[in-house]
Design an enzyme around this catalytic site. Structure first.
Site, PDB file in Angstrom:
ATOM      1  N   CYS A  54       0.936  -0.986  -0.016  1.00  0.00           N
ATOM      2  CA  CYS A  54       0.126   0.084  -0.004  1.00  0.00           C
ATOM      3  C   CYS A  54       0.984   1.370   0.064  1.00  0.00           C
ATOM      4  CB  CYS A  54      -0.864   0.113   1.321  1.00  0.00           C
ATOM      5  SG  CYS A  54      -1.825   1.516   1.420  1.00  0.00           S
ATOM      6  N   ASP A  61      -0.137  -6.067   0.334  1.00  0.00           N
ATOM      7  CA  ASP A  61      -1.374  -6.387  -0.532  1.00  0.00           C
ATOM      8  C   ASP A  61      -1.091  -7.617  -1.261  1.00  0.00           C
ATOM      9  OD1 ASP A  61      -3.163  -4.330   0.507  1.00  0.00           O
ATOM     10  OD2 ASP A  61      -2.033  -2.779  -1.155  1.00  0.00           O
TER      11      ASP A  61
END
Length: 153
Positions: A54, A61
């Site tokens: 992120c 992620d």
């Protein structure tokens, strides 16, 4: 035998020691000549262990990245694609950005007739994001395919 030696000259990652880049590295992508440029056919890749960061929080992620394309003259070499996708591991980018950047880098590399990239990101904060991007060569039936698939996605 001659074709094999020509192919080895085009590709540096395949058969070599694997070097993993620590940040976004489009330069690792390699292409080779399509042996069937007169045929329309699909090539599909699935990367179920894609990771990126992120860009705001730095948290990881996780996603499954699906790439499907109809080649023209060039095709992406799979080991170089693996190394390229791995290079996102420490790269900060939103989900939608990852999918669009992957598609644009592959278009730049091989100029396919048609390509689509889907990201199936695991939930964060109780919500999943599944970005989808596609492209068909302008002025061809592939442009119409891209429009149809996007509108019916």
């Amino acid at each position: 035998m001659r074709q094999d030696s020509e192919l080895k000259e085009q590709l540096s990652a395949l058969g070599a020691a694997t070097e993993y880049k620590q940040d976004y590295a489009p330069e690792v992508l390699e292409a080779f000549d399509n042996k069937h440029p007169m045929n329309d056919y699909w090539v599909q890749f699935n990367c179920p262990e894609f990771t990126s960061l992120c860009p705001i929080t730095g948290q990881p992620d996780f996603a499954e990245i699906k790439i499907s394309y109809i080649p023209e003259i060039k095709m992406v070499e799979s080991k170089s694609l693996k190394l390229y996708l791995f290079s996102f591991r420490n790269h900060g980018a939103f989900h939608e950005d990852c999918v669009n950047v992957i598609m644009k880098d592959l278009i730049k590399l091989m100029n396919p007739r048609y390509i689509e990239v889907t990201g199936i990101f695991t939930p964060r904060g109780g919500i999943s994001i599944y970005p989808y991007a596609n492209f068909g060569q302008p002025g061809t039936k592939y442009e119409k395919i891209a429009e149809h698939r996007l509108m019916n996605h």
